[in-house]
Scaffold this motif. Structure first.
Motif, PDB file in Angstrom:
ATOM      1  N   GLU A 121      17.173  42.105  11.663  1.00 20.03           N
ATOM      2  CA  GLU A 121      16.498  43.401  11.781  1.00 20.03           C
ATOM      3  C   GLU A 121      17.445  44.499  11.317  1.00 20.03           C
ATOM      4  OE1 GLU A 121      13.807  44.416  15.250  1.00 20.03           O
ATOM      5  OE2 GLU A 121      15.574  45.596  15.774  1.00 20.03           O
ATOM      6  N   LEU A 122      16.889  45.503  10.663  1.00 16.49           N
ATOM      7  CA  LEU A 122      17.661  46.655  10.204  1.00 16.49           C
ATOM      8  C   LEU A 122      17.243  47.882  10.998  1.00 16.49           C
ATOM      9  CD1 LEU A 122      19.734  47.545   7.987  1.00 16.49           C
ATOM     10  CD2 LEU A 122      17.762  48.318   6.660  1.00 16.49           C
ATOM     11  N   THR A 123      18.205  48.719  11.331  1.00 14.73           N
ATOM     12  CA  THR A 123      17.883  49.983  11.981  1.00 14.73           C
ATOM     13  C   THR A 123      18.759  51.064  11.366  1.00 14.73           C
ATOM     14  OG1 THR A 123      17.601  51.102  14.112  1.00 14.73           O
ATOM     15  CG2 THR A 123      19.573  49.741  13.847  1.00 14.73           C
ATOM     16  N   ILE A 124      18.574  52.273  11.844  1.00 13.60           N
ATOM     17  CA  ILE A 124      19.374  53.401  11.352  1.00 13.60           C
ATOM     18  C   ILE A 124      19.991  54.105  12.554  1.00 13.60           C
ATOM     19  CG2 ILE A 124      18.227  53.790   9.157  1.00 13.60           C
ATOM     20  CD1 ILE A 124      17.275  55.925  12.088  1.00 13.60           C
ATOM     21  N   ASP A 125      21.003  54.914  12.271  1.00 15.01           N
ATOM     22  CA  ASP A 125      21.656  55.672  13.340  1.00 15.01           C
ATOM     23  C   ASP A 125      21.484  57.166  13.048  1.00 15.01           C
ATOM     24  OD1 ASP A 125      23.177  56.548  15.421  1.00 15.01           O
ATOM     25  OD2 ASP A 125      25.099  55.911  14.598  1.00 15.01           O
ATOM     26  N   LEU A 126      22.403  57.742  12.283  1.00 18.37           N
ATOM     27  CA  LEU A 126      22.279  59.157  11.924  1.00 18.37           C
ATOM     28  C   LEU A 126      21.202  59.320  10.869  1.00 18.37           C
ATOM     29  CD1 LEU A 126      26.064  60.072  11.539  1.00 18.37           C
ATOM     30  CD2 LEU A 126      24.678  60.036  13.615  1.00 18.37           C
ATOM     31  N   MET A 127      20.301  60.291  11.042  1.00 15.91           N
ATOM     32  CA  MET A 127      19.349  60.662   9.983  1.00 15.91           C
ATOM     33  C   MET A 127      19.274  62.169   9.970  1.00 15.91           C
ATOM     34  SD  MET A 127      15.777  59.308  11.634  1.00 15.91           S
ATOM     35  CE  MET A 127      15.241  59.751  13.295  1.00 15.91           C
ATOM     36  N   ARG A 128      19.803  62.763   8.895  1.00 13.34           N
ATOM     37  CA  ARG A 128      20.028  64.202   8.875  1.00 13.34           C
ATOM     38  C   ARG A 128      19.657  64.801   7.517  1.00 13.34           C
ATOM     39  NH1 ARG A 128      25.518  64.466  12.700  1.00 13.34           N
ATOM     40  NH2 ARG A 128      24.469  63.431  14.449  1.00 13.34           N
ATOM     41  N   HIS A 129      19.336  66.065   7.546  1.00  7.76           N
ATOM     42  CA  HIS A 129      18.926  66.785   6.330  1.00  7.76           C
ATOM     43  C   HIS A 129      19.485  68.195   6.366  1.00  7.76           C
ATOM     44  CE1 HIS A 129      16.101  69.337   8.531  1.00  7.76           C
ATOM     45  NE2 HIS A 129      15.796  68.255   9.239  1.00  7.76           N
ATOM     46  N   ASP A 130      19.500  68.863   5.232  1.00 10.04           N
ATOM     47  CA  ASP A 130      19.920  70.260   5.205  1.00 10.04           C
ATOM     48  C   ASP A 130      18.703  71.165   5.107  1.00 10.04           C
ATOM     49  OD1 ASP A 130      19.082  70.207   2.556  1.00 10.04           O
ATOM     50  OD2 ASP A 130      21.106  70.080   1.731  1.00 10.04           O
ATOM     51  N   GLU A 131      18.940  72.487   5.027  1.00 10.61           N
ATOM     52  CA  GLU A 131      17.825  73.431   5.043  1.00 10.61           C
ATOM     53  C   GLU A 131      17.046  73.454   3.730  1.00 10.61           C
ATOM     54  OE1 GLU A 131      21.456  76.139   4.157  1.00 10.61           O
ATOM     55  OE2 GLU A 131      21.005  74.165   5.000  1.00 10.61           O
ATOM     56  N   ASP A 132      17.600  72.876   2.651  1.00  9.73           N
ATOM     57  CA  ASP A 132      16.907  72.857   1.361  1.00  9.73           C
ATOM     58  C   ASP A 132      16.027  71.619   1.182  1.00  9.73           C
ATOM     59  OD1 ASP A 132      18.107  75.251   0.548  1.00  9.73           O
ATOM     60  OD2 ASP A 132      19.920  74.195  -0.095  1.00  9.73           O
ATOM     61  N   ALA A 133      16.041  70.721   2.151  1.00 11.00           N
ATOM     62  CA  ALA A 133      15.168  69.545   2.061  1.00 11.00           C
ATOM     63  C   ALA A 133      13.732  69.984   2.300  1.00 11.00           C
ATOM     64  CB  ALA A 133      15.577  68.508   3.104  1.00 11.00           C
ATOM     65  N   PRO A 165      13.827  74.335  10.737  1.00 13.84           N
ATOM     66  CA  PRO A 165      13.873  73.149   9.884  1.00 13.84           C
ATOM     67  C   PRO A 165      12.593  73.023   9.091  1.00 13.84           C
ATOM     68  CG  PRO A 165      13.463  72.539  12.159  1.00 13.84           C
ATOM     69  CD  PRO A 165      13.750  74.000  12.144  1.00 13.84           C
ATOM     70  N   PRO A 166      12.580  72.248   8.025  1.00 13.18           N
ATOM     71  CA  PRO A 166      11.377  72.091   7.219  1.00 13.18           C
ATOM     72  C   PRO A 166      10.216  71.563   8.048  1.00 13.18           C
ATOM     73  CG  PRO A 166      13.295  71.138   6.133  1.00 13.18           C
ATOM     74  CD  PRO A 166      13.709  71.478   7.510  1.00 13.18           C
ATOM     75  N   LYS A 167       9.017  71.926   7.666  1.00 10.05           N
ATOM     76  CA  LYS A 167       7.836  71.432   8.358  1.00 10.05           C
ATOM     77  C   LYS A 167       7.688  69.933   8.141  1.00 10.05           C
ATOM     78  CE  LYS A 167       5.293  75.786   7.969  1.00 10.05           C
ATOM     79  NZ  LYS A 167       4.062  76.443   7.459  1.00 10.05           N
ATOM     80  N   GLN A 168       7.011  69.296   9.088  1.00  5.34           N
ATOM     81  CA  GLN A 168       6.735  67.862   9.044  1.00  5.34           C
ATOM     82  C   GLN A 168       8.012  67.027   9.124  1.00  5.34           C
ATOM     83  OE1 GLN A 168       4.386  67.040   5.579  1.00  5.34           O
ATOM     84  NE2 GLN A 168       2.752  68.421   6.193  1.00  5.34           N
ATOM     85  N   THR A 169       9.116  67.669   9.592  1.00  6.59           N
ATOM     86  CA  THR A 169      10.353  66.919   9.756  1.00  6.59           C
ATOM     87  C   THR A 169      10.460  66.484  11.196  1.00  6.59           C
ATOM     88  OG1 THR A 169      11.451  68.177   8.033  1.00  6.59           O
ATOM     89  CG2 THR A 169      12.861  67.032   9.606  1.00  6.59           C
ATOM     90  N   ILE A 197      25.832  68.219   5.024  1.00  2.56           N
ATOM     91  CA  ILE A 197      24.451  68.032   5.480  1.00  2.56           C
ATOM     92  C   ILE A 197      24.411  67.900   7.001  1.00  2.56           C
ATOM     93  CG2 ILE A 197      22.480  66.447   5.450  1.00  2.56           C
ATOM     94  CD1 ILE A 197      23.271  65.731   2.562  1.00  2.56           C
ATOM     95  N   SER A 198      25.346  67.131   7.556  1.00  2.00           N
ATOM     96  CA  SER A 198      25.382  66.916   8.999  1.00  2.00           C
ATOM     97  C   SER A 198      25.644  68.226   9.735  1.00  2.00           C
ATOM     98  CB  SER A 198      26.455  65.887   9.349  1.00  2.00           C
ATOM     99  OG  SER A 198      26.521  65.678  10.738  1.00  2.00           O
TER     100      SER A 198
END
Length: 532
Positions: free
Chosen positions: A393-405, A523-527, A339-340
């Protein structure tokens, strides 16, 4: 005393060498302006020589007195010159000078001896040696008169070798202390203990990545930094006991002065803004963190209708999210790696560092990850979770998707993340920095921030600033400013380049000039974009 040797270069008719020598003198003067100890010592030696030379050449009391006054001035204000030079660089420069001298003595002596018919005097070996040394050290040519083109070329080549050797030695002597790579395992263990005890921002975890070095204050604080282009770039504020932070800042600035580094702090919080400014540093707002307060957060109401529709659609289509606790197994890491890789290809970009993590199996394996799976259980998007140490507090680092998302996949992922964080008892969820948002919008904002606002408006197609801000706004966060701390506005270009090098990316001008390339399907729309 410094200019006189280079005057002989002009007499020798070597204009380009004179330009190089003039540049070397400017570099030396710049070393004095930067408080370099070696530049101070060199100026002291030059003034002492000048005093003796002015008295010997004809009892020139006026020039000798002026040199003496300058010498006294440098002695009185010697504390203004604390900056060290890089030891390895200095040894390299002196070694280069020694090798150049050895080569030139052999080259010039043998050449003048063998090519004596190309000069108006016949040089014996001893006379050739003396002539070469005079040309190398004094850039002068006592009695040397070439009578052929080859003779002129040979004489000029000696000047060039001498000029280049002195320039290399000068630049090496004046170099800032260089960064020699990441800290030791012991330093990293010590830093981890301090961060876990006193970390209070979403960046705290990122100070522990192995691209950082650490400086520790006697009072138990640390600064995580890299050195790029002579800039000591610290990630966030100093971390440590609250009562030690102002003192630690004082001490760190002294360390930077000693190493000839320009201090800068990246993405600092508002808390210490006044402390930085009291030290003569300049604070520039570079964006706002989007922080969702989790108490009472809900999808109900008209303002969250679009998010609610997205969540319902993914639920109807059989998509689901799950938080996988560490350690992650090899099969999942391989899927996340695919995915990355796809995400990087879609973005036509590369991994960023410094204020972000990068896809490293050991890093991901050691933390929790939320995965978005389709109805068949296949993962198509993920985000790794990064807890904060003191703010709950919680946070995120990497946020990734593939082309089928599908479109809205990242919205669905973030909705699930916020809900999960609330269920786990966290007080807030940090969506990360919205770069340049809310910067320079008011008439009384500093001029540099108004310039950044123009970049926010007109370079959006390269960085997606506005799209990122719009995406994060959907979740109803509060906005907290983040600042870049620089020594002065004049240092901003150097600091900006240091940030780009630390991140492993390119600045907006380079992005503007770089040809656009087709990197595959869009990439997908609205991403949204992300902080990378």
């Amino acid at each position: 005393a410094l200019v006189q040797p280079f005057h002989h270069v002009a007499q020798a008719g070597i204009g380009r060498a004179l330009e190089a020598a003039g540049g070397a003198l400017l570099v030396w003067a710049g070393g004095l302006a930067r408080g370099k100890r070696v530049a101070w010592a060199g100026a002291m030696v030059a003034l002492i020589v000048a005093i003796g030379a002015n008295l010997i050449k004809g009892w020139d009391y006026e020039e000798a007195l002026l040199s003496a006054l300058l010498l006294v001035y440098l002695v009185v204000y010697r504390d203004w010159f604390p900056a060290h030079s890089d030891r390895r660089g200095a040894w390299f420069g002196l070694s280069a000078l020694g090798l150049a001298l050895t080569f030139t003595v052999a080259y010039g002596t043998v050449g003048l001896w063998l090519l004596d018919r190309h000069f108006h005097l016949a040089y014996g070996f001893r006379a050739a040696l003396g002539q070469t040394l005079a040309m190398f050290f004094y850039f002068s040519d006592p009695g040397l008169q070439p009578v052929t083109a080859l003779g002129r070329w040979f004489a000029d080549s000696i000047y060039w070798i001498a000029g280049i050797a002195f320039a290399v030695a000068l630049l090496a002597l004046l170099r800032p202390v260089l960064w020699r790579g990441p800290s030791t395992a012991a330093d990293r263990a010590r830093a981890t203990a301090i961060v876990e005890a006193h970390g209070r921002s979403a960046l705290a975890r990122f100070t522990l990545f192995d691209d950082k070095r650490y400086w520790f204050s006697p009072g138990g604080s640390l600064i995580a930094y890299v050195v790029k282009n002579g800039v000591a770039l610290a990630l966030g504020d100093p971390i440590g006991p609250a009562d030690d932070l102002p003192t630690a800042l004082d001490q760190w600035l002294a360390v930077c002065a000693q190493n000839d580094w320009r201090p800068a702090f990246y993405e600092v919080m508002p808390d210490l803004k006044e402390a930085y400014e009291q030290h003569g540093l300049t604070a520039i707002c570079t964006g706002h963190d989007a922080i969702v307060d989790l108490a009472g957060w809900t999808l109900a109401g008209k303002a969250r209708a679009n998010l609610r529709n997205t969540a319902n659609r993914f639920e109807r289509d059989g998509w689901r999210t799950e938080v996988v606790e560490p350690p992650l197994d090899d099969a999942l890491l391989a899927a996340l790696g695919r995915i990355s890789d796809t995400w990087l290809r879609l973005k036509a970009g590369n991994e960023k560092r410094f204020a972000l993590g990068w896809f490293d199996p050991d890093y991901l394996r050691a933390g929790a990850v939320m995965v978005l799976r389709d109805a068949g259980g296949e993962p198509h998007a993920f985000a790794n979770l990064v807890p904060e140490y003191q703010l709950n507090e919680l946070t995120i680092d990497l946020m990734r998707h593939d082309e089928d998302a599908p479109g809205g996949a990242m919205e669905a992922l973030f909705i699930a993340l916020i809900r999960w964080a609330a269920e786990q008892g966290y007080d807030s969820f940090n969506l990360g920095l919205s770069a340049l948002s809310g910067v320079g919008e008011q008439q009384d904002d500093p001029a540099i921030e108004r310039v950044l606002h123009l970049i926010y408006e007109h370079f959006n197609r390269f960085y997606g600033f506005q799209g990122l801000h719009t995406f994060k706004s959907k979740f109803g966060p509060r906005w907290e400013p983040r600042y870049l701390i620089v020594p002065s506005l004049a240092a901003l270009p150097a600091v900006w380049r240091a940030i780009m090098r630390a991140n492993g990316g390119e600045d907006f001008l380079a992005a503007y000039l770089r040809p656009r390339q087709d990197s595959g399907p869009p990439p997908p729309k609205q991403t949204p974009g992300d902080d990378q």
